[in-house]
Structure formats: C-alpha cells, structure tokens
Design an enzyme around this catalytic site. Structure first.
Site, PDB file in Angstrom:
ATOM      1  N   GLY A  38      33.283  29.017  82.264  1.00 38.04           N
ATOM      2  CA  GLY A  38      32.114  29.943  82.810  1.00 38.04           C
ATOM      3  C   GLY A  38      34.023  30.424  83.096  1.00 38.04           C
ATOM      4  O   GLY A  38      34.833  30.475  83.522  1.00 38.04           O
ATOM      5  N   THR A  98      36.793  30.193  81.857  1.00 44.39           N
ATOM      6  CA  THR A  98      36.835  30.865  80.589  1.00 44.39           C
ATOM      7  C   THR A  98      37.081  31.951  80.950  1.00 44.39           C
ATOM      8  O   THR A  98      37.919  33.222  80.709  1.00 44.39           O
ATOM      9  CB  THR A  98      36.539  30.329  79.065  1.00 44.39           C
ATOM     10  OG1 THR A  98      34.698  30.614  79.407  1.00 44.39           O
ATOM     11  CG2 THR A  98      36.525  29.098  78.309  1.00 44.39           C
ATOM     12  N   CYS A  99      36.027  32.737  81.614  1.00 43.84           N
ATOM     13  CA  CYS A  99      36.269  33.679  82.577  1.00 43.84           C
ATOM     14  C   CYS A  99      37.017  34.479  82.985  1.00 43.84           C
ATOM     15  O   CYS A  99      37.707  35.619  83.249  1.00 43.84           O
ATOM     16  CB  CYS A  99      34.980  34.177  83.644  1.00 43.84           C
ATOM     17  SG  CYS A  99      34.774  35.372  84.305  1.00 43.84           S
ATOM     18  N   PHE A 100      38.536  33.573  83.488  1.00 42.31           N
ATOM     19  CA  PHE A 100      39.414  34.372  84.361  1.00 42.31           C
ATOM     20  C   PHE A 100      40.748  33.587  83.522  1.00 42.31           C
ATOM     21  O   PHE A 100      42.141  33.858  83.824  1.00 42.31           O
ATOM     22  CB  PHE A 100      39.741  33.325  84.974  1.00 42.31           C
ATOM     23  CG  PHE A 100      38.627  33.553  86.091  1.00 42.31           C
ATOM     24  CD1 PHE A 100      38.652  34.833  86.866  1.00 42.31           C
ATOM     25  CD2 PHE A 100      37.778  32.599  86.791  1.00 42.31           C
ATOM     26  CE1 PHE A 100      37.210  35.825  88.121  1.00 42.31           C
ATOM     27  CE2 PHE A 100      36.088  33.189  87.859  1.00 42.31           C
ATOM     28  CZ  PHE A 100      36.190  34.452  87.811  1.00 42.31           C
TER      29      PHE A 100
END
Length: 793
Positions: A793, A758-760
């Site tokens: 993440g 989800t971070c990227f």
C-alpha cells in the site's frame, strides 16, 4: 463640484435634499478662490473669494446668494487641499438627527485637532458607533444617512484627525474609521452597497493625505473592492447594486491604480486595481453608464468618442497592453536562460496572468480591441503557456480555455484539471472495503449510493478484503481495475473500437442489463474521480462519445474508429456515381435496422422513411441521419447518465460541456490513459533515489541491467508492482506525483522477494548475492497475475 483634467465642472451625483454644500476649487490666480455651493433642488451658486478673506465674509456672501442665514451655516475649517469645506443645512432638511449627530462629531474632532479637549476622543468613537447603529436600523434611510456623513464633512474630519500630529488623535481616528469596515460574511447586500460611498470617501482622502502603503488606506481599499465584488459582480441589475459604481467616480480611481500597475508591472500588487476594475466593467457592459454595445476606438479625441468612464479605462488599456508586450518579450528570454523558478519569478507570473485577464475583459468594451489582445497572446505563446503551467487553482483562467489556439496540450490539461475539485489532505474519509471477486458490483454499491459531497470533498480510502495493503497505491490499483471491469464486453455497457481495444463508446443495446443507466451514472463518477486523483486508468473514450459530452455534432469522419465498416459504407454512398445511385441500384430507403439479442428492429429515419428511396439529392441527409441514429440517438440516455455522474464530481452541470470543449480529444486520451510510448529506463533511473543503498552497489547495477532487458509489458508490470501505476503520464516519470525510491533494510533475507510500498513509490530490494538470483526474483514479480500480491500500500 470638482473638475476633470480639462477644467470642466463634473457632477458628483450627490443626492439632492434640503441642504447645501460648498466645495473649494482652486483657480489660476494664487489669491483667488471659488466655492461651488449646491443646495435644495440641485441649484448651484458660485462664490468668489480671496485667500485673505475672513470666514465670516464668505458666510455673508453665501447668505446673500442663497438666503441661508449665517446662523445655519456650519464649518470646521478651511484648508486649500480639503475638498469639503463648508456645510449648511436648513431646519427643514431630511434626516435632522443624522445631521445633528454629524455636526456634534465634527465639532468634537475639531476640538481634538486643536488640542483643546482630550476627552473628546471617547466622544468621537461613541458618536461613530451611534451613527452606524442609526443608519443600520432602517435600510430605507441608510443611503441618506450615509450621504449626510460625507456631505457633513465627518469623513474628511476623521482623516484630518488621523494625520493630526497630536498624540492619541491617530489612534482615535483609526478606531473610528475601522468601524465602517463591516464583516463581509455577515453583512447584507443592501448594507454593503450603502456603505460603499463612505468607504470610498475614506479611500480618496487617505490616499491624498497618506502614503499608498498606509495600512488603514489599504484596509479601506481592500474592503471597498470586496464590497464592489459582492454588490456588483453578483448582483448586477438589482436596485441596490445599480449606481453603487456609477455614482462613485470609480473610473478615476481605477485609472489611478492602473497607472501604478503600469509603472510597476512586476512589483505592484494588481489586486487593488482589479477590485475596482471588474465592477466598473460590469456596470459599463450592462449599460448603466449610458452607451451600450461596442464603441469605436478613437486615439485622437477620446472624450468626444464616448463617455468619460470608458475613455479613462481605454487609456489604461492601451498603456497596459504596451507594457505587458514588453514584459512578455523579456520573460521569454529569461525563461530560456533560467534553470529554476524563484519565488519572485512565480509572483511575477501570477501578476502577468491577472493583467492579461484584465486586458482581455476590458478589450470586449471596444471595437477591435479583443483581436488586438489575442494577436499579442498568439505572438507570445511561449510566455503565455509558461505562465499557465505555473498558475494556481485559486486563479480563474477559464477565459484562456475559450481560445484553445493560444494553448499547448499540456496547458489545456493543466487548466481543465483545475476545474475539478482538489483532494484535501484533511478531508473526511470515504472508506470502501471490496472483495476482488465482486469488484464491479461492490464498487457500484459504494460509489453510486454515496453522497456526492463525500466524493467531492472527502478522501477515498479503500482496501481489498483479506489483503493487508492500504493507501494511495491500492486506490490507484482499484481505479484501473474497476474501469477495466466497467468496459468488459461481458457487461454489455460499452463497445470497443475494432482497431483499438482500449477505446470505448456506449453500447446501444446496453439495456439488456436492467441497471445499465445506473451503471453509466456510476461510470461517470468513477472516471471523473480518476481525473481528480490523477490516475491513468488505461481506457479511452471514443471520439463520438467525447463530442457528445462536449455538446458538439458528430460527423462522418468522427465515426471512423467506432465502426470502420459503417464509415466505409457511408463514404461509398457519398462518393458513388450519381446515375448509379439514382437508378436505385442499392435499394436503400430511410430506415435502419437494430440488432439486439439476435432479433432485428426497424427504425425509420424520417416519418414514412421506408417509402423514401435513397438518391443523389438526399444522400447527404441520409448519411447524417444514419450517423445521428447510430451514434447519438440510440445512446442518448446512456450519455446523459454518464454526463450526470461526471457533472456531480465536477460540481456543475453547466460546466460539463465547457470542460470537454476546452480539450482536444487527444488531450483527454493522455489524461485518461497516459503515454503510449515504451517505458524509458534512463528516465526511470533519473527519477529514482536510494535509501540504505547506493546506485553503484552490485544488486542495484544488476537490477537496472535486468530491467533494460525486459519487454515493455514486463516493465509495466514491474512499475505497477512498485507504484500501482501501469500507465505513465504523458510527461513520463517526471509527471508522477512523487519520485521513486529503492531502499534496503539490513535485516532483509537474501531469499525474500522484493516488496513495495506503492503509496510512497518505494521498492524494497534485498541485497541479492548474484545477478542470477536478482533476475529470478524479478521474473516472479513480473508475472502479471502475481503483481498485485506483494504490495503493502
């Protein structure tokens, strides 16, 4: 003395002392010279001479007029284009050591210019260092010493040395002049204001002797601009700041730079002009140049309308306003044709906004001028808002937010977001480890007890206990979850609007929780931080809450969403037949009942309000008092604590009301919640890229086909799983901080479920063998209670 464009003699405001100075002024006759000699007491004598007269003859004429002996008159040279030609001092003059050192310096420079003594270059630099040290020892005498340096011709001599063709002279002069450019971070206000006249002298002389792109000239100009910003803008009214600008003749310099801006609006760097312009405006606004208040605009005889300073700036104002109008017209045409923004286009935009701000500031000095500028901006809103959306955080465009009618919602949101601190990539990490089962309590402990500097200037980094995911995606998920928990009715902090459960306002009975005010402070911090990190949290502030944060009055129409029944009752009272209301048919008096934990408390709206009957004459007051009590007074402590928490992240209590006043209520809705529209799959596709696979692969085709068949809520769950973003910005997928990615790893098992970084914004989608298997996998992850379990993440 020097002359203006009309030929009148203007006062230089040189500090009087027991000395005399002579300045050459050309006349209409090619062979005629005039020297205006000023000496002790401010007396001035005019000396007439011819160009072929010997220097000794001029000395004798000065002696005859002033009684100053020839032996006490010093000079270094006479040139037609030099301002300061002769300097004489009496033995009784002030600062004799300064005069002695200046005379020695001028003499050494004269030797260098004549090529007589090569060792003098060391003497020049050493003498300048000695002079600066002498001036800095005693602040009380610094002004006089610096004036001696100018009046004694040392500044002019150094510039002559700088343009000298003899080898080594330029380098020597440059080293000496740069000694006067102080390190601004360590200098005092007093020393900076005292050094301004010398640096201005260098600027004027270098400008007349060199090109405008000469690096030494630019250095002097930039330093002077920074000095003026420090000594005037920050210290208007102080004794050291007063006169720093007024006595420097900056209006002429600002006018000259303004002319350059007008000629090259797209290419000339406007910062030099602004460096002189704003201090000059500040001095004018504070009445330090004479007249106070707004002055009428006179187009026929500016000099008779008001003082020279304002007249020169007014000419610049009119010409620059006319030029910017044409530029904005051209820009609107080019914006419509341009597909992308080049670097030169962005530079041009930055220039235009600076110039518009300059014009707006200047317009406040002249009667009717401000409305003229605003009329131009209203007529060119397309160009203005294009400029705003490409403006940078380093720019200060608060003046635009004072006129919301000039802006679009997108522009207002862009400008107010820049009032918030910026997340620094290299900032100190503020780490949180939180148990999902204790989400609100543990989040409260971290955020409410944190040093505000760690929140403002650091980077939030968090993870949930017993979960491997970390990074920005987890942080986005935490913001949404903790804000939903804050507004949970079980916590009694907020009440939801009956017809819009996403919208909340403070609960008057929140004190059932002993820590309720601390939680409102915590909530203010969290919501401000969600804006800083550009996370749409899915909750909205009711209009009554928003208006109080903006420092505005809450009216009847503003309470419609918060309490429709209350709103309806008040409307009936205001619209009721007069005779019926005066008959006391309602039996109402000026009191209100508050229910808390099953008990009722009576609150009087006025002193002895229970004995004041409602009638047709006082019903407006009655309704206003009800509104004030129900939505303002009863929650004032909660709102104050929320505002305090929000202000701490914003960085200023004074800025809070301005922040909210700069927005329409709907603007804040879009910032906090994002778009209400259903997710558009075509927009989703357009902002998705592929890694390790192609959009034409079977499993990608099946994926998008299945997404198109999902309900909007299922799409939101999938989006949240993929990105930790459940509520899109109002701009749609284009408003996200990154494009989305679908990637495939060769070693992925076909039996695995999709996973996400989800971070990227990355979704790892296995190459499923059939549409049915693809659909089954997506169905599993779109079950909302599972959507937080697979992200990495």
């Amino acid at each position: 003395m020097k002359r203006d464009a009309t030929g009148r003699v203007l006062n230089d405001n040189i500090q009087s002392g027991s000395c005399s100075s002579a300045r050459y002024v050309g006349s209409s006759s090619p062979k005629s010279l005039q020297f205006f000699v000023r000496y002790s007491g401010g007396n001035t004598q005019v000396i007439h001479a011819n160009t072929d007269d010997a220097v000794e003859y001029v000395h004798e004429k000065i002696t005859k007029k002033t009684k100053i002996p020839v032996a006490e008159q010093g000079y270094y040279s006479i040139q037609k284009d030099a301002q300061l030609q002769l300097v004489a001092r009496l033995r009784s003059t002030k600062h004799p050591k300064a005069w002695q050192l200046v005379n020695k310096l001028v003499s050494a420079i004269g030797s260098l210019c004549r090529g007589e003594y090569r060792g003098a270059n060391t003497i020049v630099v050493d003498d300048v260092k000695l002079f600066i040290k002498m001036s800095s020892l005693y602040i009380a005498t610094a002004v006089g010493h610096n004036q001696v340096f100018v009046d004694g011709g040392a500044a002019a001599a150094l510039v002559m040395l700088f343009v000298s063709p003899i080898t080594g002279n330029k380098e020597c002069a440059q080293e000496a002049i740069q000694l006067f450019l102080p390190p601004l971070n360590s200098a005092t206000i007093e020393s900076l204001s005292h050094s301004a006249p010398i640096i201005l002298e260098f600027c004027q002389l270098l400008y007349s002797k060199t090109s405008q792109d000469n690096q030494l000239y630019i250095s002097c100009l930039n330093t002077l601009g920074e000095i003026l910003a420090i000594t005037v803008i920050r210290n208007v009214g102080s004794e050291h700041a007063k006169g720093t600008v007024a006595n420097l003749g900056l209006s002429a310099f600002a006018s000259e730079l303004g002319g350059k801006v007008i000629k090259g609006l797209e290419s000339y760097d406007v910062r030099n002009f602004i460096a002189f312009f704003y201090p000059l405006c500040k001095i004018i606004e504070n009445g330090e140049l004479g007249e106070m208040g707004l002055l009428p605009i006179c187009l026929t005889d500016l000099l008779n309308c008001y003082n020279v300073e304002r007249s020169k700036l007014h000419v610049v104002f009119l010409e620059m306003l006319g030029k910017i109008i044409e530029c904005l017209k051209t820009m609107e045409i080019s914006v419509g044709k341009s597909r992308g923004k080049t670097d030169s286009f962005r530079t041009q935009q930055g220039q235009y906004l600076c110039i518009l701000k300059t014009l707006y500031t200047l317009s406040k000095l002249y009667e009717g001028a401000e409305e003229n500028v605003l009329f131009v901006l209203r007529s060119r809103k397309v160009a203005l808002n294009t400029l705003i959306l490409d403006s940078r955080r380093s720019d200060n465009h608060r003046w635009i937010l004072e006129h919301k009618d000039l802006t679009t919602s997108e522009s207002r949101r862009h400008l107010t977001m820049m009032l918030l601190p910026e997340v620094k990539g290299d900032g100190h990490l503020f780490e949180m480890l939180i148990d999902r089962e204790q989400l609100l309590a543990e989040s409260f402990e971290y955020i409410s007890k944190a040093n505000v500097k760690d929140l403002r200037y650091g980077r939030l980094f968090m993870e949930f206990k017993n979960e491997v995911a970390t990074g920005h995606g987890v942080l986005r998920g935490w913001f949404c979850a903790v804000c939903q928990a804050i507004c949970n009715p079980q916590n009694a902090l907020y009440l939801a609007c009956p017809d819009d459960k996403r919208r909340f306002f403070p609960n008057p009975a929140s004190d059932v929780n002993t820590l309720h005010l601390n939680y409102f402070h915590f909530c203010g911090r969290v919501i401000a931080l969600s804006l800083v990190y550009k996370v749409q949290i899915g909750i909205l502030l009711d209009r009554t809450f928003f208006l109080q944060l903006a420092g505005k009055t809450v009216s009847l129409e503003d309470v419609r969403d918060a309490d429709p029944l209350f709103y309806s009752s008040c409307k009936k009272i205001l619209e009721m037949d007069t005779d019926l209301l005066d008959s006391d048919a309602l039996g109402l008096t000026f009191f209100s009942e508050i229910e808390k934990l099953g008990s009722r408390t009576i609150v009087e709206l006025l002193p002895e309000g229970s004995s004041i009957a409602l009638n047709s004459k006082n019903r407006v007051e009655y309704v206003n008092l009800l509104i004030q009590h129900r939505f303002v007074t009863s929650v004032s402590h909660q709102v104050k604590k929320f505002a305090q928490g929000f202000s701490e992240i914003l960085g200023s209590t004074d800025l809070l009301a301005f922040f909210f006043r700069s927005l329409e209520h709907e603007d804040l809705d879009w910032m906090l919640h994002g778009s209400d529209k259903a997710i558009c799959v075509e927009d989703w596709k357009a902002h998705t890229e592929y890694n390790g696979c192609k959009r034409t692969d079977n499993h990608i085709i099946w994926f998008w086909k299945i997404v198109e068949g999902m309900s909007d809520e299922q799409r939101r769950v999938l989006l949240f799983f993929w990105t930790s973003v459940k509520y899109l910005p109002v701009e749609g997928f284009g408003g996200l901080q990154s494009r989305l990615y679908i990637y495939n790893k060769s070693h992925n098992s076909y039996e695995q479920l999709p996973s996400a970084r989800t971070c990227f914004y990355r979704l790892c989608l296995p190459r499923y063998k059939s549409e049915a298997i693809t659909q089954k996998s997506l169905l599993i992850i779109t079950q909302e209670h599972l959507s937080c379990s697979f992200g990495m993440g």
